[in-house]
Design a protein around this motif. Sequence first.
Motif, PDB file in Angstrom:
ATOM      1  N   VAL A   1      -2.115 -18.258 -21.211  1.00  0.00           N
ATOM      2  CA  VAL A   1      -0.466 -18.084 -21.791  1.00  0.00           C
ATOM      3  C   VAL A   1       0.363 -17.094 -20.970  1.00  0.00           C
ATOM      4  O   VAL A   1      -0.182 -16.162 -20.704  1.00  0.00           O
ATOM      5  CB  VAL A   1      -0.688 -17.426 -23.039  1.00  0.00           C
ATOM      6  N   LYS A   2       1.346 -17.881 -20.555  1.00  0.00           N
ATOM      7  CA  LYS A   2       2.329 -17.167 -19.435  1.00  0.00           C
ATOM      8  C   LYS A   2       3.641 -17.074 -20.182  1.00  0.00           C
ATOM      9  O   LYS A   2       4.214 -18.222 -21.087  1.00  0.00           O
ATOM     10  CB  LYS A   2       2.401 -17.943 -18.281  1.00  0.00           C
ATOM     11  N   VAL A   3       4.379 -15.941 -20.087  1.00  0.00           N
ATOM     12  CA  VAL A   3       5.867 -15.869 -20.671  1.00  0.00           C
ATOM     13  C   VAL A   3       6.715 -15.802 -19.283  1.00  0.00           C
ATOM     14  O   VAL A   3       6.314 -14.975 -18.368  1.00  0.00           O
ATOM     15  CB  VAL A   3       5.888 -14.420 -21.294  1.00  0.00           C
TER      16      VAL A   3
ATOM     17  N   ALA B   1       2.826 -14.750 -27.360  1.00  0.00           N
ATOM     18  CA  ALA B   1       1.693 -14.823 -26.246  1.00  0.00           C
ATOM     19  C   ALA B   1       0.591 -13.836 -26.857  1.00  0.00           C
ATOM     20  O   ALA B   1      -0.602 -14.270 -26.687  1.00  0.00           O
ATOM     21  CB  ALA B   1       2.368 -14.282 -25.144  1.00  0.00           C
ATOM     22  N   SER B   2       0.730 -12.845 -27.373  1.00  0.00           N
ATOM     23  CA  SER B   2      -0.243 -11.744 -27.727  1.00  0.00           C
ATOM     24  C   SER B   2      -1.170 -12.638 -28.838  1.00  0.00           C
ATOM     25  O   SER B   2      -2.292 -12.327 -28.923  1.00  0.00           O
ATOM     26  CB  SER B   2       0.278 -10.537 -28.201  1.00  0.00           C
ATOM     27  N   PHE B   3      -0.433 -13.026 -29.834  1.00  0.00           N
ATOM     28  CA  PHE B   3      -1.237 -13.595 -30.786  1.00  0.00           C
ATOM     29  C   PHE B   3      -2.027 -14.696 -30.306  1.00  0.00           C
ATOM     30  O   PHE B   3      -3.367 -14.870 -30.647  1.00  0.00           O
ATOM     31  CB  PHE B   3      -0.279 -14.253 -31.991  1.00  0.00           C
ATOM     32  N   LEU B   4      -1.486 -15.710 -29.468  1.00  0.00           N
ATOM     33  CA  LEU B   4      -2.525 -16.861 -28.782  1.00  0.00           C
ATOM     34  C   LEU B   4      -3.406 -16.203 -28.219  1.00  0.00           C
ATOM     35  O   LEU B   4      -4.616 -16.843 -28.084  1.00  0.00           O
ATOM     36  CB  LEU B   4      -1.227 -17.730 -28.109  1.00  0.00           C
ATOM     37  N   LYS B   5      -3.421 -15.122 -27.308  1.00  0.00           N
ATOM     38  CA  LYS B   5      -4.318 -14.650 -26.577  1.00  0.00           C
ATOM     39  C   LYS B   5      -5.553 -14.238 -27.619  1.00  0.00           C
ATOM     40  O   LYS B   5      -6.620 -14.430 -27.200  1.00  0.00           O
ATOM     41  CB  LYS B   5      -4.110 -13.681 -25.653  1.00  0.00           C
ATOM     42  N   ASN B   6      -4.927 -13.564 -28.760  1.00  0.00           N
ATOM     43  CA  ASN B   6      -6.013 -12.981 -29.589  1.00  0.00           C
ATOM     44  C   ASN B   6      -6.768 -14.321 -30.423  1.00  0.00           C
ATOM     45  O   ASN B   6      -7.864 -14.120 -30.713  1.00  0.00           O
ATOM     46  CB  ASN B   6      -5.427 -12.242 -30.714  1.00  0.00           C
TER      47      ASN B   6
END
Length: 84
Positions: free
Chosen positions: A38-40, A27-32
């Motif tokens: 993006v939700k977990v 999720a962190s990678f996708l947000k970057n």
Amino acid sequence: MKVSLIQPKFNSSIDMIQEPLGLAYLASFLKNKNYKDVKVHSSFLESERKVVNSSIYSDVVGITTNIAMVKHANSLVSKIKFRN
């Protein structure tokens, strides 16, 4: 693009909580990479109904699993696909 990343429960009589660290890294990678929504979701921390309801309008749904989670993962996939 709306992305939901899901961690199913274990299929055992042992109540264990496992943080979805791999999904959190993803999720962190996708947000970057400028994916804004993006939700977990962890089935250990949220009800199955909440996980399914929050995932049905996602463009992409990712589910992590291992052999201990496969039955619950299949159940979640079926419910999400049925609701879409």
